[in-house]
Design a protein around this motif. Structure first.
Motif, short mmCIF file in Angstrom:
data_model
loop_
_atom_site.label_atom_id
_atom_site.label_comp_id
_atom_site.label_asym_id
_atom_site.label_seq_id
_atom_site.Cartn_x
_atom_site.Cartn_y
_atom_site.Cartn_z
N ALA A 196 26.29 -5.61 70.16
CA ALA A 196 27.72 -5.46 69.87
C ALA A 196 28.51 -6.66 70.39
O ALA A 196 29.46 -7.12 69.75
CB ALA A 196 28.24 -4.16 70.49
N ARG A 197 28.11 -7.17 71.54
CA ARG A 197 28.80 -8.34 72.12
C ARG A 197 28.55 -9.58 71.28
O ARG A 197 29.46 -10.40 71.06
CB ARG A 197 28.30 -8.55 73.54
CG ARG A 197 29.02 -9.68 74.29
CD ARG A 197 30.33 -9.17 74.82
NE ARG A 197 31.24 -10.24 75.21
CZ ARG A 197 32.06 -10.17 76.27
NH1 ARG A 197 32.04 -9.09 77.04
NH2 ARG A 197 32.87 -11.15 76.55
N LEU A 198 27.33 -9.75 70.80
CA LEU A 198 27.01 -10.90 69.96
C LEU A 198 27.84 -10.90 68.67
O LEU A 198 28.36 -11.93 68.25
CB LEU A 198 25.52 -10.91 69.61
CG LEU A 198 24.55 -11.32 70.72
CD1 LEU A 198 23.10 -11.05 70.29
CD2 LEU A 198 24.73 -12.80 71.07
N ILE A 199 27.97 -9.72 68.05
CA ILE A 199 28.74 -9.61 66.81
C ILE A 199 30.22 -9.89 67.08
O ILE A 199 30.89 -10.59 66.31
CB ILE A 199 28.54 -8.22 66.17
CG1 ILE A 199 27.07 -8.03 65.76
CG2 ILE A 199 29.46 -8.05 64.96
CD1 ILE A 199 26.73 -6.62 65.34
N TYR A 200 30.73 -9.36 68.18
CA TYR A 200 32.13 -9.59 68.57
C TYR A 200 32.39 -11.09 68.77
O TYR A 200 33.38 -11.64 68.24
CB TYR A 200 32.42 -8.80 69.84
CG TYR A 200 33.78 -9.03 70.46
CD1 TYR A 200 34.91 -8.41 69.94
CD2 TYR A 200 33.93 -9.84 71.58
CE1 TYR A 200 36.16 -8.59 70.52
CE2 TYR A 200 35.17 -10.04 72.17
CZ TYR A 200 36.28 -9.41 71.64
OH TYR A 200 37.53 -9.60 72.22
N SER A 201 31.51 -11.74 69.51
CA SER A 201 31.69 -13.17 69.78
C SER A 201 31.63 -13.99 68.50
O SER A 201 32.40 -14.95 68.31
CB SER A 201 30.63 -13.66 70.77
OG SER A 201 30.77 -13.01 72.02
N TYR A 202 30.72 -13.61 67.60
CA TYR A 202 30.60 -14.32 66.32
C TYR A 202 31.90 -14.22 65.54
O TYR A 202 32.38 -15.22 64.97
CB TYR A 202 29.45 -13.75 65.51
CG TYR A 202 29.24 -14.45 64.18
CD1 TYR A 202 28.37 -15.53 64.07
CD2 TYR A 202 29.94 -14.05 63.04
CE1 TYR A 202 28.20 -16.19 62.86
CE2 TYR A 202 29.78 -14.70 61.83
CZ TYR A 202 28.91 -15.76 61.74
OH TYR A 202 28.75 -16.42 60.55
N MET A 203 32.49 -13.02 65.49
CA MET A 203 33.72 -12.85 64.73
C MET A 203 34.86 -13.65 65.34
O MET A 203 35.66 -14.27 64.63
CB MET A 203 34.08 -11.37 64.62
CG MET A 203 33.12 -10.57 63.77
SD MET A 203 33.71 -8.90 63.40
CE MET A 203 35.14 -9.24 62.38
N CYS A 204 34.95 -13.63 66.67
CA CYS A 204 36.02 -14.38 67.34
C CYS A 204 35.87 -15.88 67.10
O CYS A 204 36.88 -16.61 67.00
CB CYS A 204 36.02 -14.08 68.83
SG CYS A 204 36.53 -12.40 69.26
N ASP A 205 34.65 -16.36 67.02
CA ASP A 205 34.39 -17.79 66.86
C ASP A 205 34.51 -18.27 65.41
O ASP A 205 34.87 -19.44 65.17
CB ASP A 205 32.98 -18.15 67.36
CG ASP A 205 32.85 -18.05 68.87
OD1 ASP A 205 33.89 -18.16 69.56
OD2 ASP A 205 31.73 -17.85 69.37
N ASN A 206 34.22 -17.40 64.45
CA ASN A 206 34.07 -17.85 63.07
C ASN A 206 35.11 -17.34 62.08
O ASN A 206 35.18 -17.84 60.96
CB ASN A 206 32.68 -17.47 62.56
CG ASN A 206 31.57 -18.20 63.29
OD1 ASN A 206 31.23 -19.35 62.96
ND2 ASN A 206 30.99 -17.55 64.30
N PHE A 207 35.91 -16.35 62.49
CA PHE A 207 36.90 -15.80 61.58
C PHE A 207 38.30 -16.01 62.15
O PHE A 207 38.54 -15.84 63.35
CB PHE A 207 36.67 -14.31 61.33
CG PHE A 207 35.34 -14.01 60.66
CD1 PHE A 207 34.83 -14.84 59.67
CD2 PHE A 207 34.61 -12.89 61.01
CE1 PHE A 207 33.63 -14.56 59.04
CE2 PHE A 207 33.40 -12.60 60.39
CZ PHE A 207 32.90 -13.44 59.41
N GLU A 208 39.23 -16.32 61.26
CA GLU A 208 40.62 -16.55 61.66
C GLU A 208 41.44 -15.28 61.41
O GLU A 208 41.39 -14.69 60.34
CB GLU A 208 41.20 -17.71 60.85
CG GLU A 208 42.65 -18.00 61.15
CD GLU A 208 43.23 -19.05 60.21
OE1 GLU A 208 44.47 -19.15 60.11
OE2 GLU A 208 42.43 -19.78 59.53
N ILE A 209 42.20 -14.87 62.42
CA ILE A 209 43.03 -13.68 62.29
C ILE A 209 44.43 -14.07 61.79
O ILE A 209 45.00 -15.07 62.23
CB ILE A 209 43.15 -12.91 63.64
CG1 ILE A 209 43.93 -11.62 63.46
CG2 ILE A 209 43.77 -13.79 64.70
CD1 ILE A 209 43.23 -10.57 62.67
N GLN A 210 44.94 -13.33 60.84
CA GLN A 210 46.29 -13.57 60.32
C GLN A 210 47.17 -12.37 60.62
O GLN A 210 46.73 -11.22 60.54
CB GLN A 210 46.26 -13.87 58.82
CG GLN A 210 45.69 -12.78 57.94
CD GLN A 210 45.56 -13.20 56.48
OE1 GLN A 210 44.90 -14.20 56.17
NE2 GLN A 210 46.21 -12.44 55.60
#
Length: 568
Positions: free
Chosen positions: A395-409
């Motif tokens: 779960a932590r790996l997936i969270y970190s991936y999203m924070c690093d690779n996806f931009e929040i609008q």
């Protein structure tokens, strides 16, 4: 010619007559022999069956006479079933010794020989005989006499034995202590402190496994802490029974309580009808859970036709003519919200082998909200977690991936926009982040839910918001807000004490999130012919918000985002 002469003449003239007479004579002789033999052949007779009451595996003696010296084709029949050869120990003319088979039933015992059967005797299976219960004074207060374990993990099955629980659950519940007051720091704990704050086992998590008047099987609910357990039948509560909640795998803490006065409205106007139009609104109620207990509906206008149906207030209006005045539906609630913080030891968490199978099925499958079986989602989940097996670390790996690779609008996208766009465009709103994070968790075989509600800024302005919870064996539901972790801006509270949003919003959530739904609420229309309206990117995640009958040609509606009228 006389009659004897006629008979003599016929006897000589007709051979068939002679044959018939011969057959008749032979039949008379054989019948006589059979009757004589039957009269002289001894009939089996049972004197006693000892013991007359028994259970499978017991040895039984049948005393009597005329059973025969050897069994041969003879048999014993109990309750209409003949015993097999393996049941007989010995057979004598006056006593049969046998072992009762596993399938023995109450009924009549008969000894039969090749041709004759005894009159029946009676045998009773001890297992089926009701045991007399001592007469006791009639009481209604539930009593707990036994707990299957005095130290348990969250999610573990607890067997509660006692009396007066009720034959069916109905509105009864099992209550557990929840620590809202830092009990760990209190040296001396009394019963009042332990029972002051309690939470029920959660039906939405399928915690109740079975319920009878003398035994309850229940999973220890998310949020439970060391204290006591109580059975509440609505009429009365049992005396509390001490119980310890194991904290080796991790703990959840509830702090920084805030009490909100929340209100929202929905408007219906411009109704065009061909006959009598009926429009039904499903107005979400804030969700009750350990971090958000005791939700109170303080005011609702007009009065709903149902106060709480599938976590909604149900309003209904009828219109018989066009261009009638606008109807406004207003709901007001008071509810406490706690900050949730967790401290997890990943090496001690379980592997879901003992986790409630219904909970797993509900929170692991793809549904109308979460596309966890999408090929792109599955492939990305595998890429992110690699060979990692630990649920917390995955779960932590997936969270970190999203924070690093996806931009929040910040701006919320259109209702019909697909959350899967996040994988292609690498940017999306809080709804996209929560839905896709949930989908990736489920694809990684981690139970997860998408939560819907509002985020309250320090200026008390609100915005629709979405986040995620995932389930860890022995600990419970873990909150994650991937949008705030990725940098979504909002007016933070000065008392939050959050140094790093990214670190904090994995495993923790502040008391500024007001929850209206946990997971996708799949509803059915009140009539199969009704036309339904959905609001996908709204503050509650449910399949139906409005429905109207076939006479409703069209109408307009507006739902306001819940606003905070006060905070205490």
């Amino acid at each position: 010619m006389n009659s004897s002469g006629k008979f003599s003449y016929s006897f000589r003239r007709y051979p068939l007559l002679r044959c018939a007479i011969a057959i008749f004579i032979i039949a008379v002789i054989l019948g006589s022999i059979f009757l004589i033999n039957n009269k002289t052949k001894p009939i089996p007779e049972i004197y006693s069956v000892n013991p007359p009451v028994g259970s499978p595996g017991d040895v039984v003696l049948i005393h009597g006479k005329n059973f025969g010296d050897i069994r041969d084709m003879s048999y014993v029949e109990i309750a209409g079933s003949k015993l097999t050869a393996s049941s007989y120990i010995s057979w004598a003319d006056n006593c049969i010794k046998l072992v009762l088979p596993a399938t023995v039933q109450d009924g009549l015992v008969v000894v039969g020989t090749k041709e004759l059967r005894s009159k029946p005797a009676l045998f009773a299976n001890e297992v089926d005989i009701p045991v007399p219960v001592p007469v006791v004074q009639q009481v209604s207060k539930p009593v707990i006499t036994y707990l299957s374990s005095e130290k348990v993990n969250v999610g573990e099955v607890l067997v509660i034995q006692g009396n007066n629980f009720g034959d069916v659950k109905n509105q009864s519940k099992v209550l557990f202590t929840v620590d809202y007051t830092n009990l760990d720091k209190v040296e001396y704990k009394n019963i009042t402190m332990l029972t002051e704050n309690m939470i029920p086992a959660n039906e939405d998590d399928f915690d109740y496994l079975s319920w009878s008047n003398t035994e309850i099987k229940v999973c220890v609910p998310d949020g439970a802490s060391t204290g006591v357990v109580v059975v509440d039948t609505e009429k009365e509560q049992s005396d509390p029974k001490p119980i310890t909640i194991n904290k080796d795998a991790g703990i959840k803490k509830f702090n920084n309580k805030k009490i909100y006065l929340v209100q929202y409205s929905a408007d219906i106007a411009d109704v065009v009808t061909t006959d009598v139009s009926t429009i039904t609104l499903r107005c979400p109620i804030p969700f009750e859970m350990p971090s958000q207990p005791e939700v109170q509906i303080t005011e609702t206008t007009p009065n709903p036709i149902l106060m709480n149906y599938q976590n909604d207030l149900i309003h209904q209006i009828t219109k018989s003519r066009n261009n009638t005045p606008k109807t406004v539906f207003t709901q007001t609630f008071v509810l406490p919200v706690y900050e949730v913080t967790t401290d997890i030891n990943p090496d001690k968490i379980g592997s879901y082998k003992e986790t409630n199978k219904s909970l797993l099925a509900n929170a692991c499958r793809s549904d109308n909200l979460v596309p966890s079986d999408n090929e792109e989602v599955v492939a990305l989940a595998k890429k992110i977690i690699g060979r990692e097996k630990n649920p917390w670390r995955k779960a932590r790996l997936i969270y970190s991936y999203m924070c690093d690779n996806f931009e929040i609008q910040s701006k919320i996208r259109k209702n019909d926009d697909n959350p899967l766009d996040l994988l292609k465009k690498s940017k999306g709103d809080a709804y996209d982040f929560a839905v896709i994070y949930t989908a990736l968790l489920r694809a990684a075989e981690i139970p997860a839910l998408t939560d819907g509600g509002v985020l309250v800024g320090s200026d008390l302005m609100t915005q629709s918001h979405w986040w995620t919870e995932f389930y860890i064996d022995k600990v419970g539901w873990i909150p994650v807000d991937p949008a705030l972790g990725a940098g979504l801006e909002y007016k933070k509270w000065s008392d939050s004490g959050i140094e790093s949003d990214r670190d904090y919003y994995f495993g923790n959530i502040d008391s500024h999130h007001i929850t209206f739904s946990r997971g996708w609420n799949q509803l059915k229309p009140f009539s199969a012919d009704n036309k339904i309206v959905q609001h996908p990117r709204s503050f509650a995640l449910q399949s139906i918000w409005e429905e109207s009958n076939e006479n409703t040609a069209k109408y307009s509606s507006y739902w306001g985002v819940p606003v905070v009228k006060g905070v205490y």
